[in-house]
Scaffold this active site. Structure first.
Site, PDB file in Angstrom:
ATOM      1  N   LYS A 175       0.718  -1.256   0.055  1.00  0.00           N
ATOM      2  CA  LYS A 175       0.140  -0.038  -0.083  1.00  0.00           C
ATOM      3  C   LYS A 175       1.093   1.151   0.115  1.00  0.00           C
ATOM      4  O   LYS A 175       1.354   1.620   0.896  1.00  0.00           O
ATOM      5  CB  LYS A 175      -0.882   0.036   1.162  1.00  0.00           C
ATOM      6  CG  LYS A 175      -2.101   0.596   1.260  1.00  0.00           C
ATOM      7  CD  LYS A 175      -2.184   2.262   0.793  1.00  0.00           C
ATOM      8  CE  LYS A 175      -1.613   3.132   1.997  1.00  0.00           C
ATOM      9  NZ  LYS A 175      -1.408   4.490   1.686  1.00  0.00           N
ATOM     10  N   GLY A 228       7.247   5.659   8.003  1.00  0.00           N
ATOM     11  CA  GLY A 228       6.356   6.856   8.063  1.00  0.00           C
ATOM     12  C   GLY A 228       6.424   7.316   9.288  1.00  0.00           C
ATOM     13  O   GLY A 228       7.659   7.213  10.049  1.00  0.00           O
ATOM     14  N   SER A 229       5.441   8.027   9.821  1.00  0.00           N
ATOM     15  CA  SER A 229       5.597   9.073  10.915  1.00  0.00           C
ATOM     16  C   SER A 229       5.336   8.093  12.062  1.00  0.00           C
ATOM     17  O   SER A 229       4.970   6.987  12.272  1.00  0.00           O
ATOM     18  CB  SER A 229       4.618   9.932  10.851  1.00  0.00           C
ATOM     19  OG  SER A 229       3.133   9.333  10.806  1.00  0.00           O
ATOM     20  N   VAL A 232       1.772   7.411  13.147  1.00  0.00           N
ATOM     21  CA  VAL A 232       1.034   6.306  12.357  1.00  0.00           C
ATOM     22  C   VAL A 232       1.910   4.935  12.963  1.00  0.00           C
ATOM     23  O   VAL A 232       1.069   3.894  13.360  1.00  0.00           O
ATOM     24  CB  VAL A 232       0.769   6.339  11.057  1.00  0.00           C
ATOM     25  CG1 VAL A 232       0.466   5.194  10.403  1.00  0.00           C
ATOM     26  CG2 VAL A 232       0.249   7.633  10.716  1.00  0.00           C
ATOM     27  N   GLY A 233       2.810   4.817  13.132  1.00  0.00           N
ATOM     28  CA  GLY A 233       3.905   3.562  13.466  1.00  0.00           C
ATOM     29  C   GLY A 233       3.225   3.139  14.783  1.00  0.00           C
ATOM     30  O   GLY A 233       3.171   1.996  15.099  1.00  0.00           O
ATOM     31  N   GLU A 250      10.094   1.606  10.565  1.00  0.00           N
ATOM     32  CA  GLU A 250      11.118   2.724  10.204  1.00  0.00           C
ATOM     33  C   GLU A 250      10.439   4.305  10.440  1.00  0.00           C
ATOM     34  O   GLU A 250       9.244   4.665   9.565  1.00  0.00           O
ATOM     35  CB  GLU A 250      11.516   2.787   9.064  1.00  0.00           C
ATOM     36  CG  GLU A 250      12.448   1.344   8.665  1.00  0.00           C
ATOM     37  CD  GLU A 250      13.658   1.238   9.522  1.00  0.00           C
ATOM     38  OE1 GLU A 250      14.238   2.298   9.782  1.00  0.00           O
ATOM     39  OE2 GLU A 250      14.219   0.288   9.466  1.00  0.00           O
ATOM     40  N   CYS A 284      13.640  11.315   6.171  1.00  0.00           N
ATOM     41  CA  CYS A 284      13.863  10.891   7.593  1.00  0.00           C
ATOM     42  C   CYS A 284      15.166  11.127   8.312  1.00  0.00           C
ATOM     43  O   CYS A 284      15.362  11.421   9.270  1.00  0.00           O
ATOM     44  CB  CYS A 284      13.426   9.448   7.712  1.00  0.00           C
ATOM     45  SG  CYS A 284      14.120   8.483   6.634  1.00  0.00           S
ATOM     46  N   GLU A 385       9.699  16.648  14.553  1.00  0.00           N
ATOM     47  CA  GLU A 385      10.259  16.697  13.435  1.00  0.00           C
ATOM     48  C   GLU A 385       9.389  17.509  12.375  1.00  0.00           C
ATOM     49  O   GLU A 385       8.064  17.670  12.557  1.00  0.00           O
ATOM     50  CB  GLU A 385       9.933  14.989  12.820  1.00  0.00           C
ATOM     51  CG  GLU A 385      10.367  14.934  11.517  1.00  0.00           C
ATOM     52  CD  GLU A 385       9.932  13.447  10.845  1.00  0.00           C
ATOM     53  OE1 GLU A 385       8.996  13.042  11.138  1.00  0.00           O
ATOM     54  OE2 GLU A 385      10.942  12.801  10.342  1.00  0.00           O
TER      55      GLU A 385
HETATM   56  P1  NAD Z   1       2.375   8.742   7.248  1.00  0.00           P
HETATM   57  O1  NAD Z   1       2.711   8.132   8.574  1.00  0.00           O
HETATM   58  O2  NAD Z   1       1.502   9.800   7.210  1.00  0.00           O
HETATM   59  O3  NAD Z   1       2.357   7.723   6.125  1.00  0.00           O
HETATM   60  C1  NAD Z   1       3.198   6.689   5.896  1.00  0.00           C
HETATM   61  C2  NAD Z   1       2.229   5.714   5.116  1.00  0.00           C
HETATM   62  O4  NAD Z   1       1.247   5.224   6.236  1.00  0.00           O
HETATM   63  C3  NAD Z   1       1.057   5.864   4.080  1.00  0.00           C
HETATM   64  O5  NAD Z   1       1.184   4.932   2.963  1.00  0.00           O
HETATM   65  C4  NAD Z   1      -0.031   6.280   4.641  1.00  0.00           C
HETATM   66  O6  NAD Z   1      -1.126   6.156   3.824  1.00  0.00           O
HETATM   67  C5  NAD Z   1      -0.202   5.073   5.715  1.00  0.00           C
HETATM   68  N1  NAD Z   1      -1.141   5.290   6.750  1.00  0.00           N
HETATM   69  C6  NAD Z   1      -1.542   6.344   7.076  1.00  0.00           C
HETATM   70  N2  NAD Z   1      -2.139   6.185   8.385  1.00  0.00           N
HETATM   71  C7  NAD Z   1      -2.325   4.803   8.575  1.00  0.00           C
HETATM   72  C8  NAD Z   1      -3.135   4.015   9.123  1.00  0.00           C
HETATM   73  N3  NAD Z   1      -3.852   4.356  10.160  1.00  0.00           N
HETATM   74  N4  NAD Z   1      -2.882   2.599   9.176  1.00  0.00           N
HETATM   75  C9  NAD Z   1      -2.122   1.970   8.200  1.00  0.00           C
HETATM   76  N5  NAD Z   1      -1.505   3.068   7.338  1.00  0.00           N
HETATM   77  C10 NAD Z   1      -1.616   4.424   7.288  1.00  0.00           C
HETATM   78  O7  NAD Z   1       4.037   9.284   6.716  1.00  0.00           O
HETATM   79  P2  NAD Z   1       4.464  10.244   5.438  1.00  0.00           P
HETATM   80  O8  NAD Z   1       3.907  11.601   5.712  1.00  0.00           O
HETATM   81  O9  NAD Z   1       3.787   9.377   4.369  1.00  0.00           O
HETATM   82  O10 NAD Z   1       5.939  10.371   5.508  1.00  0.00           O
HETATM   83  C11 NAD Z   1       6.677  11.157   6.471  1.00  0.00           C
HETATM   84  C12 NAD Z   1       7.070  10.399   7.689  1.00  0.00           C
HETATM   85  O11 NAD Z   1       7.894   9.109   7.361  1.00  0.00           O
HETATM   86  C13 NAD Z   1       8.095  11.001   8.535  1.00  0.00           C
HETATM   87  O12 NAD Z   1       7.961  10.980   9.749  1.00  0.00           O
HETATM   88  C14 NAD Z   1       9.643  10.461   8.143  1.00  0.00           C
HETATM   89  O13 NAD Z   1      10.400  10.430   9.064  1.00  0.00           O
HETATM   90  C15 NAD Z   1       9.036   9.052   7.893  1.00  0.00           C
HETATM   91  N6  NAD Z   1      10.133   8.319   7.045  1.00  0.00           N
HETATM   92  C16 NAD Z   1      10.869   7.406   7.835  1.00  0.00           C
HETATM   93  C17 NAD Z   1      11.812   6.778   6.937  1.00  0.00           C
HETATM   94  C18 NAD Z   1      12.846   5.688   7.974  1.00  0.00           C
HETATM   95  O14 NAD Z   1      13.288   4.927   7.107  1.00  0.00           O
HETATM   96  N7  NAD Z   1      12.886   5.767   9.139  1.00  0.00           N
HETATM   97  C19 NAD Z   1      11.776   6.978   5.681  1.00  0.00           C
HETATM   98  C20 NAD Z   1      11.179   7.889   5.099  1.00  0.00           C
HETATM   99  C21 NAD Z   1      10.277   8.438   5.831  1.00  0.00           C
END
Ligand code: NAD
Length: 496
Positions: A175, A228-229, A232-233, A250, A284, A385
């Protein structure tokens, strides 16, 4: 008419069951519509997971070197289509072409690395404590994996998860982020062309709340790999915890670059500019704190501001542009909100701090490179962040204080120090609380064959890339072969 794209389920391109779609627009020009993508729901996720479950029994029995050969072909096609995909990625995500080419290259590197690993995927042989008994450990696939990815590395991050997952014999549902679905379509076109069998890799577009959450909760998904963030993680981890699923996370960072008084300032300057303003600060591993020794602080700050003001902003598909837009309106509002907050907190704005909307750039989500001085380590702009081109300068008096400031956040992804003192460099390697430490290099620049991930709230103990990613995507099985012809009891027969 906008082009309509589809999900990829069981080897076929299909619409969302609801027929609903969402738009994908160019962040450098909101009038540029790249296409419409399926707004999938739980029923679409269910179909994709069903296909992955059905494909698993055959795929897990394909010898790992053969799975690796398919991934090698994926790497070859990616190489052939590198420029085309980089251009698509710049158009849908905004970062400059040099960077989107790098993003595709990371996918190529990851494919070749996974292909090689297919002929290794080592287990261990271990002497048994009993006679005429053989002991070994082997890797087995985990099952159906749900992969959820962000938009800032639209090719690299999906491949970091997908290729090792497939190599280990799992089947997957991806996804991708709703801001960058087209790069994911390109990746799946390539998987199809390379001969990944139907059902082995499935693609479901849609929002996190609907499609993402349904994937995480699906009872036939055994493993969730998320980037991701942290917010959400945390939710995903809680859901997987309740269901006892394996979950690798991550997440965000608040990465710092330290510049000591003995540093090569010109080198440190190039690092800070690239670390803070590359990808418009949306990495990130982006440098968002600059920790400067007081002896070089003023000189270095002046050098930095002069260069930051010269950065050419614009559409990333123009080769002369150095910094593209932010991903969308909400991201720009968030960044601008943090800038207001920084001023209220008492930090001094040295440059930037405003929306960039000169001439034709009025239609994109552009923001000026921004530098704050007199930031104290506890301010929110030094703790949270921001994910934009905003750099906070913190002054320190010693190496020890630099370590304390660097470690003083809840994140721990990447870190960097510029110094000519080898003892300090080694202390930094030992004492920086981060998954990655660079000596005389910026906080960004990870390579596909080294472990990648962070400590504290940047991750949950796993590492992608490197050999470590294969531990995420495989189960260890211990195997004992007793050829003594009698019942032998471990511990009990093993008397002194
Ligand atoms: P986000 O957490 O908003 O979204 C990431 C993904 O999760 C998207 O595909 C989104 O649709 C999905 N998502 C959102 N809510 C969800 C839920 N309730 N259940 C399941 N999936 C859900 O993050 P973003 O804005 O897309 O990306 C930015 C963030 O990602 C920043 O915090 C950045 O630091 C982090 N990031 C981390 C790394 C790493 O490897 N550590 C790499 C790149 C980005």
């Amino acid at each position: 008419m906008a082009e309509i794209y589809k999900n990829y389920v069981d080897g076929k391109w299909v619409e969302a069951k609801s027929g609903g779609t969402f738009e994908n627009r160019n962040p450098a020009d909101r009038h540029d519509l790249l296409g419409l993508f399926p707004d999938s729901g739980p029923e679409d996720v269910d179909l994709a997971v069903g296909a992955a479950k059905k494909a698993l029994p055959r795929w897990r029995l394909v010898p790992a070197p053969k799975r690796g050969e398919i991934l090698f072909r994926v790497g070859e096609i990616l190489r052939r289509r590198k420029e085309e995909i980089a251009r698509v990625m710049t158009r849908e995500m905004g970062k400059i072409l040099k960077e989107t080419r790098g993003d595709v290259q990371e996918g190529i590197d990851t494919a070749y690395y996974a292909a090689g690993e297919g002929r290794r995927l080592f287990g261990e042989t271990i002497p048994s404590e009993l006679p005429d008994k053989f002991a070994m450990s082997v890797r087995a696939p985990v099952g159906v994996c749900g992969l959820i990815t962000p938009w800032n590395f639209p090719m690299a991050i999906p491949t970091w998860k997908l290729f090792p997952a497939l190599l280990c014999g799992n089947t997957v549902v991806l996804k991708p982020a709703e801001d960058t679905p087209l790069t994911a379509v390109k990746l799946f076109e390539i998987l199809e062309e390379a001969g990944v069998p139907p059902g082995v890799a499935n693609l479901v577009h849609g929002t996190g709340e609907k499609a993402g959450a349904a994937l995480v909760r699906h009872p036939d998904v055994q493993l969730v790999s998320f980037t991701g963030s942290a917010a959400v993680g945390r939710e995903i981890a809680a859901s997987c915890g309740r269901d006892l699923k394996r979950v690798s996370l991550e997440m965000g960072g608040k990465n710092a670059q330290v510049v000591m008084e003995d540093a090569d300032l010109n080198l440190a300057l190039e690092g800070a500019l690239w670390g803070a303003f590359g990808t418009t600060g949306q990495r990130c591993t982006a440098t968002s704190r600059l920790i400067l020794h007081r002896d070089v602080k003023q000189t270095f700050t002046d050098m930095l501001v002069a260069r930051a003001e010269k950065i050419k902003i614009g559409d990333g598909s123009d080769e002369s542009v150095e910094m593209g837009p932010l991903i969308n309106d909400a991201a720009r509002q968030k960044v601008h909100g943090y800038v207001q907050l920084g001023k209220e907190e008492g930090a001094r704005l040295l440059t930037g701090g405003t929306i960039y909307e000169e001439g034709k750039w009025i239609d994109g989500w552009f923001y000026r490179p921004t530098v704050f001085d007199r930031v104290s380590p506890s301010m929110r702009i030094a703790q949270e962040e921001i994910f934009g081109p905003v750099l906070s300068i913190i002054e320190v008096k010693s190496f020890e204080e630099a370590v304390e400031v660097l470690n003083g956040t809840r994140y721990g992804l990447s870190s960097s120090i510029y110094t000519r003192d080898v003892a300090r460099a080694f202390r930094a390697m030992r004492d920086f609380e981060a998954g990655i430490t660079y000596i005389n290099g910026p906080t960004i620049g990870a390579e596909a064959h080294l472990p990648f991930g962070g400590v504290k709230e940047s991750g949950n103990g796993h590492r992608e890339a490197g050999t470590t990613v294969y531990d995420i995507f495989s189960e260890w099985k211990s195997v004992y072969v007793d050829y003594s012809g009698k019942l032998q009891k471990a511990q009990i027969d093993n008397v002194e």
